[in-house]
Design an enzyme around this catalytic site. Structure first.
Site: not given
Ligand code: OSB
Ligand code: MG
Length: 369
Positions: A163, A262
């Site tokens: 991240k 997703k």
């Protein structure tokens, strides 16, 4: 199939460690599960959003209201309901993709359990194991980051995603690249960058990354297109692709060359499969994103990732990456892959006693008859 009863189950599950990204820190995982009882048996689904609207617009309290008030009632009215009809019945409700996905998932679980068929087989999966990677959040120091990556690599993960956000990008990523020179590595910004400071992202080009995921705001397709013309590293979109239409636009404009899929973001596994089919027809690689799901949502992810167009490892780590104990039997890493459940439906069963032990709240939703 007829829907007879519905239950919204809210629970907070401790995480083995805090997970920080540009959207904030998850110290524990708030979870919203949907349990549907039909005349052919029950099924479970997971609403894979967050408690706060910090990743996208949807958040649990809102999802629960929409489920209770607008998504479930019309389904109770139907005497002949199929899981693949949820999307069209629910289309009157705008947004709330994760709530819709949870209902579809639970109905598919019930329907496929009854038929004795796995979700992977229903979707057209072609693999019995899927290659997976792991996501490492924003940490306190580069040293801690490198130690964490080393631990995951030792566990078997053969692809790592870091991240990033402004102030935590080139330096930590290059330290990981130096320590692991051949490791398949990618980064995800969760929309944390302003297009006016795109220059700072160009330095990432020297790190041999698989891709950079969602640097800019979800609705700024053109900023991604402009970056793609300046960067050699492939751009992948996550938040910018809530639907098949959005995927077409992103690909047509050249805003991305890789798609993160997703289930909760696109409104269900069936829409995810349609986007997969589009990408596959165009030769665009897709991979399965994650939302730190419980075993319920993770089972759907693994089934989805068994489709042939998923040519890159997904963010579908073993359950132990997030939970000391999950609400289903844990998904375990063997080598760098997870087994695709072969059992009927999602192929997992929910540990109701453990939910109770965790202090789950259960709300029964009935059709407005
Ligand atoms: O952007 O991929 C993301 C978690 C929550 C919300 C958004 C994201 C994530 C992750 C974690 O990256 C993926 C996982 O390991 O499940
Ligand atoms: Mg992402």
């Amino acid at each position: 199939m007829r829907l007879e009863a519905a239950e919204l189950v809210r629970v907070t599950i401790p995480l083995v460690g805090a997970f920080t990204a540009a959207f904030g820190t998850l110290a524990a995982r708030d979870v919203l599960l949907v349990r549907l009882v039909t005349d052919v048996g029950e099924g479970w689904g997971e609403c894979t959003t967050l408690a706060e609207p910090f990743y996208n617009e949807e958040f649990f309290d809102a999802s629960a209201i929409v489920l209770r008030r607008w998504l479930l009632p019309p389904l109770f009215q139907r005497s002949e309901l199929r899981a693949d009809e949820v999307r069209s019945v629910a289309s009157r409700v705008k947004g709330f993709a994760a709530a819709k996905a949870a209902v579809e998932m639970a109905l598919l679980d019930a329907e496929l359990r009854h038929e004795g068929r796995s979700l992977s087989s229903y979707l057209g999966g072609t693999r019995s194991r899927v290659d997976v990677g792991v996501v490492v959040g924003i940490l306190g120091s580069v040293h801690e980051l490198c130690e964490t990556v080393a631990r995951f690599v030792a566990e078997g993960y053969a692809r790592v995603k870091l991240k990033i956000e402004p102030g935590w990008d080139h330096q930590p990523a290059s330290a990981v690249r130096e320590a692991f020179d051949t490791l398949p590595l990618q980064v995800d910004a969760n929309a944390a960058y302003d297009p006016s400071s795109a220059d700072r992202l160009l330095a990432l080009d020297g790190l041999n990354l698989l891709m950079i995921e969602q640097p800019f705001a979800a609705d700024d397709i053109d900023a991604h297109r402009r970056l793609a013309t300046r960067m050699a590293t492939p751009i992948c979109l996550d938040e910018s692709i809530p639907s098949l239409n959005a995927a077409v636009t992103a690909l047509d404009t050249g805003a991305c060359s890789i798609v993160n899929l997703k289930v909760g973001r696109v409104g269900g596994v069936i829409e995810a499969r349609r986007i997969h089919d589009l990408c596959r027809a165009r030769g665009v690689p897709v991979w399965c994103g994650g939302m730190a799901e419980t075993g319920v949502g993770r089972a759907a992810n693994v089934a989805l990732a068994s489709l042939p167009g998923f040519t890159l490892p997904g963010d579908i780590s073993a359950s132990s990456r997030y939970f000391a104990r999950d609400v289903t039997a844990p998904f375990e890493l063997v080598g760098s892959s997870l087994a695709v459940p072969g059992g009927a439906g999602l192929g997992v069963s929910v540990d109701d006693d453990f939910l109770t032990e965790l202090g789950a709240t259960r709300e029964v939703v009935r059709g407005a008859r």
